[in-house]
Enzyme design. Structure first.
Site, short mmCIF file in Angstrom:
data_model
loop_
_atom_site.label_atom_id
_atom_site.label_comp_id
_atom_site.label_asym_id
_atom_site.label_seq_id
_atom_site.Cartn_x
_atom_site.Cartn_y
_atom_site.Cartn_z
N ASN A 1 9.35 4.65 3.93
CA ASN A 1 9.05 3.79 5.08
C ASN A 1 10.31 3.16 5.65
OD1 ASN A 1 6.22 3.02 3.29
ND2 ASN A 1 6.05 3.60 5.41
N CYS B 1 10.67 8.41 -0.75
CA CYS B 1 9.95 9.54 -0.19
C CYS B 1 9.58 10.48 -1.33
CB CYS B 1 10.81 10.27 0.82
SG CYS B 1 10.06 11.80 1.35
N ARG C 1 0.84 -1.20 0.00
CA ARG C 1 0.00 0.00 0.00
C ARG C 1 0.88 1.27 0.00
NH1 ARG C 1 -0.64 4.66 2.59
NH2 ARG C 1 -0.23 3.64 4.57
N ASP C 2 1.56 1.52 1.09
CA ASP C 2 2.33 2.77 1.22
C ASP C 2 3.46 2.82 0.19
OD1 ASP C 2 2.96 5.21 2.28
OD2 ASP C 2 3.36 4.52 4.29
N HIS D 1 8.46 6.73 9.34
CA HIS D 1 9.20 6.81 8.08
C HIS D 1 10.68 7.06 8.38
CE1 HIS D 1 5.87 7.50 4.86
NE2 HIS D 1 5.47 6.66 5.78
ZN ZN Z 1 3.44 6.16 5.47
#
Ligand code: ZN
Length: 308
Positions: free
Chosen positions: A252, A243, A13-14, A212
């Site tokens: 992350n 990022c 997801r992220d 993060h």
């Molecule tokens: Zn995140």
């Protein structure tokens, strides 16, 4: 053996939502299965946002449904609102998180909602969940995002985060999660925030952190979180996604480095590092040329290393 720390994988997801290319559904499912077989017990598999906004997440319903067939895996998803929650319920997600930005400008920019409107939306989610049979009800968490600082507002007052956590719990949410969306956090800040929130809502209402590594403080913050008693830590395989605000910088926390830190300290994660490296190679092959981060995969495990 009982797990000491639950490492919750958020890469599908992220990670994937932060890169431009779209991973094919089957590759996502192969990744999820392989990582489950390596011992991961919770994976955030996608986000129910409009495909127009995030085409990378367009197959979240299918991924959720098929991942839920892996017995013993907690399938987590992210939703922006009640509509997203309806989709998550239909797909059979076990755990649903809704991010709530502690920076009001960030909230308005991202989901076009003020804090008051977000609280109304969360209330609407609770209402929907309350209408379900207890056995059909997924765990519901509100992520206190940008809690450590915001790229628009800068610093975010800690007493505001505590107040918001309190209001969210009063609405009937199971848990809040502490989230350093921007990688601004440091361990002292994490300690103050956690203690402030816990004294307002109780320790059992906040057990997870989402950190993060944008400024290299990820594992330092993890260590503080573990010492404070957090038991769920989010991370992304290979730190995929980087990022979006700082090209070349990791986003992350890297799952491989996190698992190594915990296991080498004698904390059981249930995850087999050697197998995790194989998953990394598999995912890298599915995303050729995509940067993957982490020190332990490059350096290898120390000679004679024995996991917990
Ligand atoms: Zn995140």
């Amino acid at each position: 053996m009982e797990i000491d720390i639950l490492v919750s994988e958020v890469g599908p997801r992220d990670g994937l939502q932060s890169i431009e290319r779209v991973m094919p559904t089957q590759d996502k499912l192969d990744w999820i299965r392989a990582q489950f077989e390596a011992g991961t017990r919770e994976i955030e598999v996608g986000s129910f946002v409009p495909p127009k906004l995030l085409p990378q997440m367009a197959d979240t319903a299918e991924v959720t449904r098929r991942a839920a067939a892996l017995e013993g895996l907690t399938v987590a998803v992210l939703v922006p609102n009640r509509k997203g929650l309806e989709h998550a319920l239909a797909a059979g997600a076990h755990k649903v998180s809704i991010p709530f930005s502690m920076s009001e400008s960030h909230s308005i920019k991202n989901v076009r909602k003020t804090h008051a409107q977000m609280l109304t939306e969360i209330g609407a989610c609770i209402e929907l969940l309350a209408s379900l049979d207890a056995r059909q009800r997924p765990a519901f968490e509100v992520g206190l995002s940008t809690a450590f600082g915001c790229t628009i507002e800068g610093s975010v007052p800690e007493d505001r985060v505590v107040r918001m956590a309190e209001q969210v719990i009063e609405l009937g949410v199971d848990e809040v999660g502490l989230s350093d969306t921007t990688g601004y956090g440091n361990p002292a800040q994490l300690k103050r925030l956690a203690q402030g929130i816990w004294s307002a809502i109780g320790r059992e209402r906040m057990t997870g952190v989402h950190l993060h590594n944008t400024r290299g403080q990820g594992l330092a913050n993890v260590l503080m979180a573990v010492e404070l008693g957090f038991t769920t830590i989010d991370s992304s395989l290979g730190g995929i996604g980087g990022c979006p605000f700082a090209p070349g910088a990791s986003g992350n926390i890297v799952t491989e480095d996190l698992v190594f830190l915990l296991e080498s300290m004698g904390l059981n994660t249930g995850i087999d590092l050697e197998r995790l490296f194989e998953v990394r190679a598999q995912v890298q092959a599915a995303l050729p040329g995509e940067p993957m981060y982490g020190f332990v995969p490059d350096a290898g495990l120390p000679k004679g290393f024995k996991a917990h």
